[in-house]
Design a protein around this motif. Structure first.
Motif, PDB file in Angstrom:
ATOM      1  N   HIS A   1       0.835  -1.210   0.000  1.00 30.39           N
ATOM      2  CA  HIS A   1       0.000   0.000   0.000  1.00 30.39           C
ATOM      3  C   HIS A   1       0.868   1.258   0.000  1.00 30.39           C
ATOM      4  CE1 HIS A   1      -3.423   2.599   1.158  1.00 30.39           C
ATOM      5  NE2 HIS A   1      -2.565   3.178   1.970  1.00 30.39           N
ATOM      6  N   THR A   2       1.868   1.288   0.882  1.00 30.08           N
ATOM      7  CA  THR A   2       2.754   2.448   0.988  1.00 30.08           C
ATOM      8  C   THR A   2       3.598   2.603  -0.271  1.00 30.08           C
ATOM      9  OG1 THR A   2       2.841   2.100   3.388  1.00 30.08           O
ATOM     10  CG2 THR A   2       4.505   3.555   2.426  1.00 30.08           C
TER      11      THR A   2
ATOM     12  N   PHE B   1       1.564   4.331  -2.955  1.00 24.80           N
ATOM     13  CA  PHE B   1       1.421   5.769  -2.752  1.00 24.80           C
ATOM     14  C   PHE B   1       2.738   6.498  -2.964  1.00 24.80           C
ATOM     15  CE2 PHE B   1      -2.762   4.987  -0.859  1.00 24.80           C
ATOM     16  CZ  PHE B   1      -3.460   6.047  -1.434  1.00 24.80           C
TER      17      PHE B   1
ATOM     18  N   TRP C   1       3.057   9.574  -5.602  1.00 23.18           N
ATOM     19  CA  TRP C   1       3.543  10.914  -5.275  1.00 23.18           C
ATOM     20  C   TRP C   1       4.811  11.276  -6.035  1.00 23.18           C
ATOM     21  CZ3 TRP C   1       0.574  14.457  -3.752  1.00 23.18           C
ATOM     22  CH2 TRP C   1      -0.514  14.178  -2.927  1.00 23.18           C
TER      23      TRP C   1
ATOM     24  N   SER D   1       7.878   6.128   5.185  1.00 26.44           N
ATOM     25  CA  SER D   1       6.519   6.003   5.694  1.00 26.44           C
ATOM     26  C   SER D   1       6.420   6.539   7.120  1.00 26.44           C
ATOM     27  CB  SER D   1       6.097   4.528   5.681  1.00 26.44           C
ATOM     28  OG  SER D   1       4.906   4.335   6.410  1.00 26.44           O
TER      29      SER D   1
ATOM     30  N   THR E   1      -3.996  16.648   5.343  1.00 25.80           N
ATOM     31  CA  THR E   1      -4.306  15.721   4.245  1.00 25.80           C
ATOM     32  C   THR E   1      -3.281  14.591   4.173  1.00 25.80           C
ATOM     33  OG1 THR E   1      -3.194  17.116   2.560  1.00 25.80           O
ATOM     34  CG2 THR E   1      -5.548  17.484   2.923  1.00 25.80           C
TER      35      THR E   1
ATOM     36  N   TYR F   1      -4.467   9.135   3.041  1.00 24.63           N
ATOM     37  CA  TYR F   1      -3.682   8.183   2.260  1.00 24.63           C
ATOM     38  C   TYR F   1      -3.283   6.952   3.067  1.00 24.63           C
ATOM     39  CZ  TYR F   1      -3.572  12.059  -0.950  1.00 24.63           C
ATOM     40  OH  TYR F   1      -3.946  13.081  -1.785  1.00 24.63           O
TER      41      TYR F   1
ATOM     42  N   GLN G   1      -4.353   3.390   5.218  1.00 27.93           N
ATOM     43  CA  GLN G   1      -5.392   2.372   5.179  1.00 27.93           C
ATOM     44  C   GLN G   1      -6.351   2.633   6.332  1.00 27.93           C
ATOM     45  OE1 GLN G   1      -2.406  -0.966   4.967  1.00 27.93           O
ATOM     46  NE2 GLN G   1      -3.788  -1.688   3.363  1.00 27.93           N
TER      47      GLN G   1
ATOM     48  N   GLU H   1      -8.203  17.231   7.400  1.00 28.40           N
ATOM     49  CA  GLU H   1      -8.401  16.109   6.484  1.00 28.40           C
ATOM     50  C   GLU H   1      -9.654  16.333   5.636  1.00 28.40           C
ATOM     51  OE1 GLU H   1      -6.385  13.587   5.904  1.00 28.40           O
ATOM     52  OE2 GLU H   1      -4.967  13.955   7.523  1.00 28.40           O
TER      53      GLU H   1
ATOM     54  N   GLN I   1     -10.482   7.452  -9.358  1.00 30.68           N
ATOM     55  CA  GLN I   1      -9.312   7.861  -8.587  1.00 30.68           C
ATOM     56  C   GLN I   1      -8.137   6.979  -8.938  1.00 30.68           C
ATOM     57  OE1 GLN I   1     -10.219   8.082  -4.383  1.00 30.68           O
ATOM     58  NE2 GLN I   1     -10.619  10.244  -4.675  1.00 30.68           N
TER      59      GLN I   1
ATOM     60  N   LEU J   1      -5.673   6.239  -6.977  1.00 33.94           N
ATOM     61  CA  LEU J   1      -5.539   5.374  -5.819  1.00 33.94           C
ATOM     62  C   LEU J   1      -6.656   5.728  -4.844  1.00 33.94           C
ATOM     63  CD1 LEU J   1      -1.691   5.371  -5.138  1.00 33.94           C
ATOM     64  CD2 LEU J   1      -3.044   3.460  -5.949  1.00 33.94           C
TER      65      LEU J   1
ATOM     66  N   ALA K   1      -8.411   6.910  -1.833  1.00 33.26           N
ATOM     67  CA  ALA K   1      -8.111   7.745  -0.670  1.00 33.26           C
ATOM     68  C   ALA K   1      -9.295   7.714   0.287  1.00 33.26           C
ATOM     69  CB  ALA K   1      -7.814   9.174  -1.113  1.00 33.26           C
TER      70      ALA K   1
END
Length: 222
Positions: free
Chosen positions: A4-5, A8, A12, A105, A122, A126, A128, A153, A169, A171, A173
């Motif tokens: 997952h990380t 993202f 980014w 992370s 924000t 991102y 879980q 957020e 999307q 990913l 969010a």
């Protein structure tokens, strides 16, 4: 770093290459600079207004390239600012301007240092969903007694739902109900809510709401 990380981080890194170190890269890529600028100003004013004068240190979680840290430093030059950032180029830029910055992370961040202010803007969106509570608890422990936790957020509303359907999307969010975000912050030991507000697409009337902001103090307000 889990899958997952890693997803993202790749997201980014690519987004930074397209939009550079600009508000559009970390706020709303499909909105014009003028609207992103107005949202940015709302965030900055809320944050600076809620940093106690006695604060000496601030941890900016998900600091990006320093969109907020730069403004905070101008207003509060006495603050020692540190950052945590997943995107490699954002972290490099932040470290260049503010040092130090942990590149990786937020779940992998480990430090015995405590901070007078912990800032989340924000960032939880991102994570879980099942990790949100764990993340808040982790960084609440990094907060000094009497310290200030500031969290902004995105809110779940009709505009977000419409955008998800229309554009999809890249990913998935997270978007939060106001009570949901309040509950996870209020659940922390000795938490005292000191301020809250919504941030709107139209600043003067805060409508439609895009973000919710909360300020929570660790311990009684003196």
């Amino acid at each position: 770093m889990d899958h997952h990380t890693q997803q993202f981080q790749s997201f980014w890194n690519k987004r930074q290459k397209v939009f550079g170190n600009t508000p559009r890269s970390v706020l709303f890529k499909n909105l014009p600079a003028s609207i992103n600028g107005a949202i940015h100003k709302q965030h900055v004013r809320f944050i600076i207004d809620n940093i106690p004068e006695s604060s000496k240190s601030l941890l900016d979680v998900g600091c990006g390239y320093g969109r907020l840290a730069g403004e905070i430093q101008l207003a509060r030059s006495n603050l020692k600012i540190q950052g945590i950032e997943l995107c490699e180029e954002f972290a490099r830029k932040f470290a260049e301007d503010f040092v130090p910055c942990f590149q990786g992370s937020m779940l992998d961040y480990a430090s015995s240092e405590s901070f007078d202010v912990v800032l989340f803007v924000t960032v939880l969106m991102y994570a879980q969903k099942e990790a949100v509570k764990q993340i808040i608890e982790k960084f609440w422990l990094q907060l000094s007694p009497g310290g200030t936790f500031i969290c902004i957020e995105p809110c779940l509303n009709f505009l977000i739902k419409w955008q998800q359907v229309r554009e999809g999307q890249e990913l998935q969010a997270l978007y939060f109900k106001e009570q949901e975000l309040f509950d996870v912050l209020h659940a922390q030991p000795q938490s005292v809510l000191t301020a809250q507000r919504s941030f709107g697409l139209l600043p003067l009337i805060n409508y439609p709401a895009l973000h919710y902001g909360f300020v929570v103090r660790k311990g009684p307000v003196i």
